[in-house]
Design a protein around this motif. Structure first.
Motif, PDB file in Angstrom:
ATOM      1  N   PRO A 154       1.015  -1.133   0.079  1.00 32.60           N
ATOM      2  CA  PRO A 154      -0.113  -0.052   0.031  1.00 32.60           C
ATOM      3  C   PRO A 154       0.775   1.515  -0.163  1.00 32.60           C
ATOM      4  N   ALA A 155       0.269   2.316  -0.742  1.00 30.65           N
ATOM      5  CA  ALA A 155       1.105   3.561  -0.909  1.00 30.65           C
ATOM      6  C   ALA A 155       1.404   4.153   0.457  1.00 30.65           C
ATOM      7  N   ASP A 156       0.580   4.199   1.314  1.00 26.87           N
ATOM      8  CA  ASP A 156       0.700   4.935   2.778  1.00 26.87           C
ATOM      9  C   ASP A 156       1.443   3.926   3.587  1.00 26.87           C
ATOM     10  N   ALA A 157       1.939   2.620   3.191  1.00 32.00           N
ATOM     11  CA  ALA A 157       2.631   1.833   4.652  1.00 32.00           C
ATOM     12  C   ALA A 157       3.513   2.453   5.237  1.00 32.00           C
ATOM     13  N   GLY A 158       4.378   3.229   4.639  1.00 31.44           N
ATOM     14  CA  GLY A 158       5.621   4.019   5.343  1.00 31.44           C
ATOM     15  C   GLY A 158       6.497   2.996   5.775  1.00 31.44           C
ATOM     16  N   TYR A 159       7.647   3.617   6.331  1.00 36.30           N
ATOM     17  CA  TYR A 159       9.044   2.838   6.511  1.00 36.30           C
ATOM     18  C   TYR A 159       9.548   3.071   7.921  1.00 36.30           C
ATOM     19  N   ASP A 160       9.533   2.218   8.803  1.00 39.09           N
ATOM     20  CA  ASP A 160      10.327   2.440   9.937  1.00 39.09           C
ATOM     21  C   ASP A 160      11.737   1.499   9.953  1.00 39.09           C
ATOM     22  N   TYR A 161      12.606   2.336   9.523  1.00 37.25           N
ATOM     23  CA  TYR A 161      14.117   1.794   9.299  1.00 37.25           C
ATOM     24  C   TYR A 161      14.865   1.820  10.740  1.00 37.25           C
ATOM     25  N   ALA A 162      14.393   2.826  11.406  1.00 36.57           N
ATOM     26  CA  ALA A 162      15.118   3.193  12.493  1.00 36.57           C
ATOM     27  C   ALA A 162      15.346   1.780  13.734  1.00 36.57           C
ATOM     28  N   THR A 163      14.178   1.320  13.950  1.00 34.47           N
ATOM     29  CA  THR A 163      13.956  -0.062  14.796  1.00 34.47           C
ATOM     30  C   THR A 163      15.115  -0.999  14.440  1.00 34.47           C
ATOM     31  N   ILE A 164      15.067  -1.104  12.927  1.00 38.06           N
ATOM     32  CA  ILE A 164      16.155  -2.429  12.457  1.00 38.06           C
ATOM     33  C   ILE A 164      17.395  -1.750  12.972  1.00 38.06           C
ATOM     34  N   ALA A 165      17.666  -0.378  12.556  1.00 39.64           N
ATOM     35  CA  ALA A 165      19.135   0.055  12.678  1.00 39.64           C
ATOM     36  C   ALA A 165      19.301  -0.173  14.257  1.00 39.64           C
ATOM     37  N   GLU A 166      18.553  -0.016  14.959  1.00 40.64           N
ATOM     38  CA  GLU A 166      18.890   0.017  16.429  1.00 40.64           C
ATOM     39  C   GLU A 166      19.130  -1.487  16.925  1.00 40.64           C
ATOM     40  N   ARG A 167      18.050  -2.249  16.607  1.00 44.47           N
ATOM     41  CA  ARG A 167      17.872  -3.718  17.262  1.00 44.47           C
ATOM     42  C   ARG A 167      18.399  -4.691  16.343  1.00 44.47           C
ATOM     43  N   GLY A 168      18.373  -4.506  14.978  1.00 39.19           N
ATOM     44  CA  GLY A 168      18.706  -5.532  14.221  1.00 39.19           C
ATOM     45  C   GLY A 168      17.457  -6.630  14.159  1.00 39.19           C
ATOM     46  N   PHE A 169      17.817  -7.628  13.474  1.00 43.30           N
ATOM     47  CA  PHE A 169      16.920  -8.953  13.465  1.00 43.30           C
ATOM     48  C   PHE A 169      17.290  -9.948  14.573  1.00 43.30           C
ATOM     49  N   GLY A 170      16.429 -10.696  14.868  1.00 42.37           N
ATOM     50  CA  GLY A 170      16.798 -11.702  15.790  1.00 42.37           C
ATOM     51  C   GLY A 170      17.675 -12.894  15.355  1.00 42.37           C
ATOM     52  N   LEU A 171      17.733 -12.967  14.141  1.00 43.14           N
ATOM     53  CA  LEU A 171      18.352 -14.075  13.188  1.00 43.14           C
ATOM     54  C   LEU A 171      19.091 -13.576  12.406  1.00 43.14           C
ATOM     55  N   ARG A 172      20.424 -14.002  12.082  1.00 46.24           N
ATOM     56  CA  ARG A 172      21.434 -13.835  10.818  1.00 46.24           C
ATOM     57  C   ARG A 172      21.488 -15.002  10.060  1.00 46.24           C
ATOM     58  N   VAL A 173      21.675 -14.820   8.624  1.00 49.20           N
ATOM     59  CA  VAL A 173      21.832 -15.682   7.820  1.00 49.20           C
ATOM     60  C   VAL A 173      23.036 -15.998   7.353  1.00 49.20           C
ATOM     61  N   VAL A 174      23.914 -16.977   7.731  1.00 55.03           N
ATOM     62  CA  VAL A 174      25.491 -17.206   7.684  1.00 55.03           C
ATOM     63  C   VAL A 174      25.716 -18.522   6.830  1.00 55.03           C
ATOM     64  N   GLU A 175      26.980 -18.427   6.474  1.00 53.16           N
ATOM     65  CA  GLU A 175      27.473 -19.544   5.690  1.00 53.16           C
ATOM     66  C   GLU A 175      28.506 -20.028   6.778  1.00 53.16           C
ATOM     67  N   HIS A 176      28.185 -21.427   6.961  1.00 58.23           N
ATOM     68  CA  HIS A 176      29.067 -22.122   8.138  1.00 58.23           C
ATOM     69  C   HIS A 176      29.477 -23.494   7.619  1.00 58.23           C
ATOM     70  N   LYS A 177      30.655 -23.676   7.465  1.00 55.29           N
ATOM     71  CA  LYS A 177      31.112 -24.908   6.851  1.00 55.29           C
ATOM     72  C   LYS A 177      30.696 -25.452   5.588  1.00 55.29           C
ATOM     73  N   GLY A 178      30.477 -24.259   4.887  1.00 54.50           N
ATOM     74  CA  GLY A 178      29.937 -24.655   3.303  1.00 54.50           C
ATOM     75  C   GLY A 178      28.493 -24.595   3.360  1.00 54.50           C
ATOM     76  N   ARG A 179      27.557 -24.784   4.565  1.00 53.56           N
ATOM     77  CA  ARG A 179      26.356 -24.500   4.598  1.00 53.56           C
ATOM     78  C   ARG A 179      25.716 -23.411   5.046  1.00 53.56           C
ATOM     79  N   THR A 180      24.215 -23.283   4.493  1.00 54.01           N
ATOM     80  CA  THR A 180      23.685 -21.934   4.883  1.00 54.01           C
ATOM     81  C   THR A 180      22.995 -22.133   6.143  1.00 54.01           C
TER      82      THR A 180
END
Ligand code: 6PG
Ligand code: NI
Length: 187
Positions: A154-180
């Protein structure tokens, strides 16, 4: 009253939007270093392109109920062990949902509640991902090709980037021993 003629096209093979009204923005590593666990020490240059977004506002975007749509091209690569990702955001209005349709490539969609509960969904062409308006969303490219996805919101959804910049996400997606793998934020 008629709305303005709508003349955009979308190429499903390349994920390219064309038309008079196509806007474009992009994000480089220099703008997002702090979001990656090892961003500060990565030797990748600041001007490394992470992703670009094309979007279109058909008709009258300020009209009640108006929709926007766009396409994101997220490059393949990693910052340390962490795959390239979008910044991620909550919609400013928590009632404004969104659809993501992967066009090509492969990856993961991270979703998170305001309380920090985080989970992942696979992004593959053919899947239709519905994002609840209350959930933060971040795309992660775990493949060797660009992850391209079409989105409508929706055009009026708007963006809250600040919360992510401050707190990040609870999970990260990483490569570990050749696996995701999914890792806790602090790992
Ligand atoms: C939106 C969409 C989508 C998103 C891009 C870039 O609400 O507009 O979720 O178009 O903006 O994929 O991601 P970031 O906005 O998190 O940088
Ligand atoms: Ni969104």
């Amino acid at each position: 009253m008629f709305s303005a003629p709508f003349a955009a096209t979308f190429d499903w093979s390349s994920g390219v939007l064309r038309g008079d009204t196509v806007h474009r923005s992009s994000k480089t590593l220099g703008q997002m270093r702090g979001l990656f666990r090892h961003g500060a020490t990565s030797a990748l240059p600041d001007d490394t392109l992470l992703y670009s977004v094309q979007w279109v506002a058909p008709g009258t975007p300020q009209a009640a109920g108006a929709l926007l749509f766009g396409c994101t091209h997220l490059e393949p690569g990693r910052v340390g062990d962490e795959y390239f990702m979008t910044h991620g955001h909550f919609h400013a209005l928590s009632s404004r949902a969104e659809f993501y349709l992967p066009v090509s490539g492969s990856g993961v969609l991270l979703l998170m509640t305001r309380g920090g509960e985080t989970w992942a969904e696979e992004m593959l062409p053919g899947k239709v991902l519905h994002i609840d308006g209350a959930h933060a969303h971040r795309a992660v490219n775990t493949g060797a090709e660009p992850l391209v996805f079409w989105a409508c919101w929706p055009a009026d959804a708007g963006y809250d980037y600040a919360t992510i910049a401050e707190r990040g996400f609870g999970l990260r997606v990483v490569e570990h021993k050749g696996r995701t793998v999914l890792a806790d934020q602090q790992q």
